[in-house]
Design a protein around this motif. Structure first.
Motif, short mmCIF file in Angstrom:
data_model
loop_
_atom_site.label_atom_id
_atom_site.label_comp_id
_atom_site.label_asym_id
_atom_site.label_seq_id
_atom_site.Cartn_x
_atom_site.Cartn_y
_atom_site.Cartn_z
N CYS A 210 0.82 -1.21 0.00
CA CYS A 210 0.00 0.00 0.00
C CYS A 210 0.85 1.26 0.00
O CYS A 210 0.43 2.30 -0.51
CB CYS A 210 -0.94 0.00 1.21
SG CYS A 210 -2.37 -1.08 1.01
N ALA A 211 2.06 1.18 0.55
CA ALA A 211 2.97 2.32 0.50
C ALA A 211 3.34 2.65 -0.94
O ALA A 211 3.49 3.82 -1.32
CB ALA A 211 4.22 2.04 1.32
N CYS B 160 -1.92 3.60 4.90
CA CYS B 160 -2.22 3.51 3.46
C CYS B 160 -3.32 4.50 3.10
O CYS B 160 -4.47 4.12 2.94
CB CYS B 160 -2.65 2.09 3.12
SG CYS B 160 -2.97 1.84 1.37
N PRO B 161 -2.96 5.79 2.99
CA PRO B 161 -3.99 6.79 2.68
C PRO B 161 -4.72 6.53 1.37
O PRO B 161 -5.78 7.09 1.14
CB PRO B 161 -3.17 8.09 2.59
CG PRO B 161 -1.96 7.84 3.44
CD PRO B 161 -1.66 6.38 3.23
N CYS B 162 -4.16 5.67 0.49
CA CYS B 162 -4.85 5.39 -0.77
C CYS B 162 -6.22 4.77 -0.54
O CYS B 162 -7.05 4.77 -1.43
CB CYS B 162 -3.99 4.49 -1.64
SG CYS B 162 -3.61 2.90 -0.88
N ASN C 54 -0.25 7.54 -6.01
CA ASN C 54 -1.61 8.07 -5.88
C ASN C 54 -2.61 7.10 -6.50
O ASN C 54 -3.56 7.48 -7.19
CB ASN C 54 -1.74 9.45 -6.54
CG ASN C 54 -3.04 10.14 -6.17
OD1 ASN C 54 -3.55 9.97 -5.06
ND2 ASN C 54 -3.57 10.93 -7.08
N ARG D 107 -9.23 6.88 -1.46
CA ARG D 107 -9.62 7.14 -2.84
C ARG D 107 -10.75 6.20 -3.22
O ARG D 107 -10.67 5.00 -3.02
CB ARG D 107 -8.42 6.92 -3.76
CG ARG D 107 -8.68 7.47 -5.16
CD ARG D 107 -7.44 7.40 -6.01
NE ARG D 107 -7.70 7.93 -7.32
CZ ARG D 107 -6.92 7.72 -8.35
NH1 ARG D 107 -5.84 7.02 -8.23
NH2 ARG D 107 -7.21 8.23 -9.53
N ASP E 258 -5.80 3.07 7.14
CA ASP E 258 -5.83 4.40 6.55
C ASP E 258 -4.61 5.20 6.96
O ASP E 258 -4.09 5.98 6.18
CB ASP E 258 -7.11 5.13 6.98
CG ASP E 258 -7.31 6.42 6.21
OD1 ASP E 258 -7.47 6.33 5.00
OD2 ASP E 258 -7.29 7.49 6.83
N LYS F 55 0.39 4.46 -2.45
CA LYS F 55 0.36 5.84 -2.01
C LYS F 55 1.32 6.69 -2.84
O LYS F 55 0.97 7.81 -3.26
CB LYS F 55 0.73 5.92 -0.53
CG LYS F 55 0.76 7.35 -0.01
CD LYS F 55 1.20 7.41 1.44
CE LYS F 55 1.30 8.86 1.92
NZ LYS F 55 1.79 8.94 3.32
N CYS F 56 2.51 6.17 -3.09
CA CYS F 56 3.49 6.93 -3.88
C CYS F 56 3.00 7.23 -5.29
O CYS F 56 3.36 8.25 -5.88
CB CYS F 56 4.80 6.15 -3.95
SG CYS F 56 5.70 6.05 -2.39
#
Length: 254
Positions: free
Chosen positions: A204-205, A236-238, A211, A241, A233, A208-209
């Motif tokens: 997931c990192a 893994c802020p993605c 987007n 989305r 979250d 994120k890179c």
């Protein structure tokens, strides 16, 4: 004004959510909407009487496995006749690429229950995108985590070594750079079910890179879902989305 197509008298539902729709006309020219109004004038090559019918933008099917059938049924009539014009495919951790050298039969056997008719072959994810046939719907592709793990580790029930994890990351990045919208996982299905938290955070990192998006069938749909979502979250802020964002990206690239 001259139009190619004039759709007359339909109930226009534009997706804005501000009402039940309005009666009006839609004019199409050059394959695009040229005008919308209550009663459009002008010459036209073709008139479609939509009285009593709804006229809407194409529907977006955000979760499908049509990557298994679009190559053999590119007209996608079962979707188009329902108004679907965009699909996001490669879900549940299953994708038909990448396929590493000597691993085509392994993937064919793994996916035989869902796609026994597909001719699997060795190919990178960029090659898969480049050779995917022209089809009647817009298609956005996801990279399957199950497929990544199968290519690197087979069906082994263990954590990846550092070298194996780096290989999965490299395959994921290769697909994302080529145009994949993100990664899907099925953490209740082998070999995805063998993945631990650290493996998923590392992948997931990468998302994120770039987007990119992450879609998952979670391991357990009743146990600590909120806690898991918060932890995921943060790492893994993605996850924020949405499927709608991915569909918008497909249409933007069209």
């Amino acid at each position: 004004m001259a139009w190619d197509i004039l759709i007359r008298g339909g109930t226009i539902i534009d997706g804005a959510g501000d009402g039940p729709g309005t009666i009006g006309d839609i004019a199409v020219t050059g394959g695009r909407i040229g005008a919308i109004g209550p009663s459009l004038a002008g010459d036209t090559k073709k008139i479609i009487n939509a009285d009593g019918l709804a006229v809407t933008p194409g529907f977006i099917d955000i979760k499908t496995h049509s990557d298994f059938v679009l190559p053999i049924n590119p007209k996608a009539e079962s979707k188009v006749r329902q108004g679907v014009t965009t699909e996001i495919i490669g879900h549940c951790g299953f994708s038909v690429a990448p396929v590493l050298t000597g691993k085509a039969q392994l993937l064919a056997d793994y996916l035989s229950g869902g796609a026994p008719w597909l001719p699997f072959r060795e190919m990178s994810f960029p090659e898969y995108l480049d050779t995917f046939p022209a089809v009647a719907v817009n298609a956005g592709m996801l990279i399957g985590h199950n497929t990544l793990r199968l290519m690197v580790m087979g069906l082994e029930d263990r954590s990846p070594t550092a070298a194996e994890l780096n290989q999965m990351i490299a395959l994921l990045e290769d697909g994302l750079r080529a145009g994949a919208l993100g990664m899907s996982s099925g953490l209740f299905t082998p070999p995805g079910s063998f993945a631990n938290r650290d493996e998923m955070i590392a992948l997931c990192a990468v998302l994120k890179c770039h987007n990119a998006a992450y879609f998952t069938h979670i391991r357990d749909e009743s146990n600590k879902v909120l806690e898991g979502g918060r932890r995921g979250d943060r790492h893994c802020p993605c996850l924020r989305r949405s499927c709608r964002d991915c569909a918008s990206e497909v249409l933007r690239r069209r």
